[in-house]
Design an enzyme around this catalytic site. Sequence first.
Site, PDB file in Angstrom:
ATOM      1  N   ASN A  12      -8.024   1.570   9.422  1.00 20.12           N
ATOM      2  CA  ASN A  12      -6.760   1.734  10.149  1.00 20.12           C
ATOM      3  C   ASN A  12      -7.046   1.692  11.635  1.00 20.12           C
ATOM      4  O   ASN A  12      -7.978   2.333  12.116  1.00 20.12           O
ATOM      5  CB  ASN A  12      -6.109   3.086   9.821  1.00 20.12           C
ATOM      6  CG  ASN A  12      -5.592   3.148   8.394  1.00 20.12           C
ATOM      7  OD1 ASN A  12      -5.644   2.163   7.660  1.00 20.12           O
ATOM      8  ND2 ASN A  12      -5.084   4.306   8.003  1.00 20.12           N
ATOM      9  N   ARG A  58       0.857  -1.182   0.000  1.00 20.94           N
ATOM     10  CA  ARG A  58       0.000   0.000   0.000  1.00 20.94           C
ATOM     11  C   ARG A  58       0.895   1.234   0.000  1.00 20.94           C
ATOM     12  O   ARG A  58       1.625   1.479   0.963  1.00 20.94           O
ATOM     13  CB  ARG A  58      -0.916  -0.014   1.232  1.00 20.94           C
ATOM     14  CG  ARG A  58      -1.765   1.212   1.384  1.00 20.94           C
ATOM     15  CD  ARG A  58      -2.780   1.083   2.526  1.00 20.94           C
ATOM     16  NE  ARG A  58      -3.547   2.307   2.645  1.00 20.94           N
ATOM     17  CZ  ARG A  58      -3.406   3.212   3.622  1.00 20.94           C
ATOM     18  NH1 ARG A  58      -2.554   3.021   4.605  1.00 20.94           N
ATOM     19  NH2 ARG A  58      -4.141   4.302   3.633  1.00 20.94           N
ATOM     20  N   GLU A  68      -3.915  -0.303   7.906  1.00 20.25           N
ATOM     21  CA  GLU A  68      -2.783   0.114   8.754  1.00 20.25           C
ATOM     22  C   GLU A  68      -2.977  -0.444  10.147  1.00 20.25           C
ATOM     23  O   GLU A  68      -4.067  -0.352  10.713  1.00 20.25           O
ATOM     24  CB  GLU A  68      -2.690   1.644   8.912  1.00 20.25           C
ATOM     25  CG  GLU A  68      -2.085   2.360   7.760  1.00 20.25           C
ATOM     26  CD  GLU A  68      -1.975   3.874   8.012  1.00 20.25           C
ATOM     27  OE1 GLU A  68      -1.789   4.295   9.181  1.00 20.25           O
ATOM     28  OE2 GLU A  68      -2.089   4.616   7.024  1.00 20.25           O
ATOM     29  N   TYR A 123      -5.175   1.621  15.652  1.00 22.09           N
ATOM     30  CA  TYR A 123      -4.009   1.647  16.533  1.00 22.09           C
ATOM     31  C   TYR A 123      -4.368   1.508  18.018  1.00 22.09           C
ATOM     32  O   TYR A 123      -3.683   0.829  18.763  1.00 22.09           O
ATOM     33  CB  TYR A 123      -3.218   2.961  16.334  1.00 22.09           C
ATOM     34  CG  TYR A 123      -2.548   3.028  14.986  1.00 22.09           C
ATOM     35  CD1 TYR A 123      -1.304   2.456  14.776  1.00 22.09           C
ATOM     36  CD2 TYR A 123      -3.182   3.625  13.898  1.00 22.09           C
ATOM     37  CE1 TYR A 123      -0.686   2.483  13.528  1.00 22.09           C
ATOM     38  CE2 TYR A 123      -2.574   3.657  12.644  1.00 22.09           C
ATOM     39  CZ  TYR A 123      -1.331   3.086  12.469  1.00 22.09           C
ATOM     40  OH  TYR A 123      -0.740   3.105  11.242  1.00 22.09           O
ATOM     41  N   HIS A 139      -2.806  10.899   0.558  1.00 20.94           N
ATOM     42  CA  HIS A 139      -2.356  10.652   1.934  1.00 20.94           C
ATOM     43  C   HIS A 139      -1.755  11.975   2.434  1.00 20.94           C
ATOM     44  O   HIS A 139      -0.584  12.079   2.744  1.00 20.94           O
ATOM     45  CB  HIS A 139      -1.359   9.494   1.968  1.00 20.94           C
ATOM     46  CG  HIS A 139      -1.220   8.829   3.318  1.00 20.94           C
ATOM     47  ND1 HIS A 139      -1.385   7.480   3.503  1.00 20.94           N
ATOM     48  CD2 HIS A 139      -0.916   9.333   4.539  1.00 20.94           C
ATOM     49  CE1 HIS A 139      -1.181   7.175   4.788  1.00 20.94           C
ATOM     50  NE2 HIS A 139      -0.890   8.286   5.429  1.00 20.94           N
ATOM     51  N   GLU A 159      -7.653   8.352   5.748  1.00 20.54           N
ATOM     52  CA  GLU A 159      -8.019   8.985   7.012  1.00 20.54           C
ATOM     53  C   GLU A 159      -8.488  10.435   6.859  1.00 20.54           C
ATOM     54  O   GLU A 159      -7.831  11.364   7.357  1.00 20.54           O
ATOM     55  CB  GLU A 159      -6.849   8.927   8.003  1.00 20.54           C
ATOM     56  CG  GLU A 159      -6.387   7.507   8.325  1.00 20.54           C
ATOM     57  CD  GLU A 159      -5.396   7.442   9.479  1.00 20.54           C
ATOM     58  OE1 GLU A 159      -4.917   8.491   9.927  1.00 20.54           O
ATOM     59  OE2 GLU A 159      -5.113   6.328   9.941  1.00 20.54           O
TER      60      GLU A 159
HETATM   61  C1  FCB Z   1      -1.857   7.064  10.537  1.00 21.97           C
HETATM   62  C2  FCB Z   1      -1.358   7.595   9.219  1.00 21.97           C
HETATM   63  C3  FCB Z   1       0.006   7.072   8.845  1.00 21.97           C
HETATM   64  C4  FCB Z   1       0.919   6.976  10.036  1.00 21.97           C
HETATM   65  C5  FCB Z   1       0.259   6.239  11.170  1.00 21.97           C
HETATM   66  C6  FCB Z   1       1.122   6.052  12.386  1.00 21.97           C
HETATM   67  O1  FCB Z   1      -2.764   7.981  11.081  1.00 21.97           O
HETATM   68  O2  FCB Z   1      -2.252   7.277   8.185  1.00 21.97           O
HETATM   69  O3  FCB Z   1       0.514   7.906   7.837  1.00 21.97           O
HETATM   70  O4  FCB Z   1       1.355   8.227  10.397  1.00 21.97           O
HETATM   71  O5  FCB Z   1      -0.916   6.889  11.539  1.00 21.97           O
END
Ligand code: FCB
Length: 479
Positions: free
Chosen positions: A297, A79, A374, A299, A123, A168
């Site tokens: 995405n 990607r 992500e 985290y 992006h 995002e």
């Molecule tokens: C996301 C972004 C990516 C990177 C990660 C840690 O928000 O899409 O570019 O910075 O976080």
Amino acid sequence: MTTTRRTFPPDFTWGSATAAYQIEGAAQEGGRGPSIWDTFSHTAGKVDGGDTGDVACDHYHRWREDVDHLSELGLGAYRLSISWPRVQPGGTGPLNPEGVGFYRDLLAELHRAGISPVVTLYHWDLPQELEDAGGWANRDTAVRFAEYAGLMARALGDAVAVWTTLNEPWCSAYLGYASGVHAPGRTDPAAALAAVHHLNLAHGLAVTAIRAQLPGAKVSITLNLHVVRPQDPASAADRDAVRQVDAVGNRAFLEPLLEGRYPEDLVADTAAISDWAFVREGDLALIQQPLDVLGVNYYATTLVRRFAGSGERVLADSHASTTHSPWVGCADVEFLPQTGPTTAMGWNIDPDGLVELLTSLAAAYPDVPMMVTENGAAFDDVVSGDGRVHDRERVEYLHDHVHAVARARELGADVRGYFAWSLMDNFEWSYGFSKRFGLVRVDYDTLERCWKDSAFWYRALVQTGQIPDVDDIEYAFEA
Ligand code: FCB
């Protein structure tokens, strides 16, 4: 010899992800124009350490080597994002052949290596000229984006396996225009809401423009959706805080994109900030285009409660801890610190949140396949005496989150792929080079690449479709 059952089927897509401004460098080469991230990173005080993406990982010159790493990792997909100002420097007019040539060569090499390119058109690196004309707060930017998307679809054609319009849009709108911690650094909540709508519109128009060029194209959008939890699940006020954050963070995108409407509660919650007059008749029909896949995405999670109104409001969310909050209209919500382990970003580690996110999306939108586009972690990597990075914490993070994807699939979520963020250490936006997310370490003095333990672990996963135990891998062999 024993055969182990695969946890993931052979057609599950394994990849890793990067973004143009974070890795390419060559900011002034090949006819590239300036983007809002060039301007922002060159503005004193905006990025840790005064870092910029001028050189970054120098991927623009080292891309063949980077494709070799992808190939040695055994990945089926990569990607990447296209730098809009590299291919259309001012955001209008004809394409820049040299910029397009760079991506053509890269895609051809990926194909030779058997790696499917998943290409994001945006992006975050808006051509500066378009920001000067109002940026995402200006409706015309959506029209410009669709034109760029159509031109790229014509230029790259079927060399692209999956087209992703935006990465995002939450960050583009709220971090870019409300909290100002991302480019263009504006702190105007009304402009942020206009940006939300114009990004949604840009997506819809771009999907139509891509399909006009390539009727069989697979299209997607990548969202960073927030897993929002109440501090006290029994409290109606805390649950209402969750509703509010979910509206501005998630449903502001999901509902127009997938259901053709804006949440009424979002419009009501933000009425004092904007009348939403930027939504014109017919816009929602333009926005709601069939998606081949939804990129997700993930985290960390978000913990909130209703602000009691006295004392100091807690704003411990990593995004909210600025003078200007990205959470537009949420002045009476508190973002609470969370218990348990965190990454070097201060983000809490909670793989269950990923299960929750994927299964709730599957329940709401059962016909939309998903990919985790992500997931990954920054840790303070140390180069050991043997010259290697034994990033056990990152291996554990990936291990636990890939397990979460497997659990979500068992529970019926149609998740077709997983992309580790990131292939290599890179320019982490306002954190500059201080935060490392890579499977591959980048030495920013020499620009040399070196596999961390997490790269070896990920290769073993990709090769077998079985999730290796953290300790089961031989980490020391040469890449
Ligand atoms: C996301 C972004 C990516 C990177 C990660 C840690 O928000 O899409 O570019 O910075 O976080």
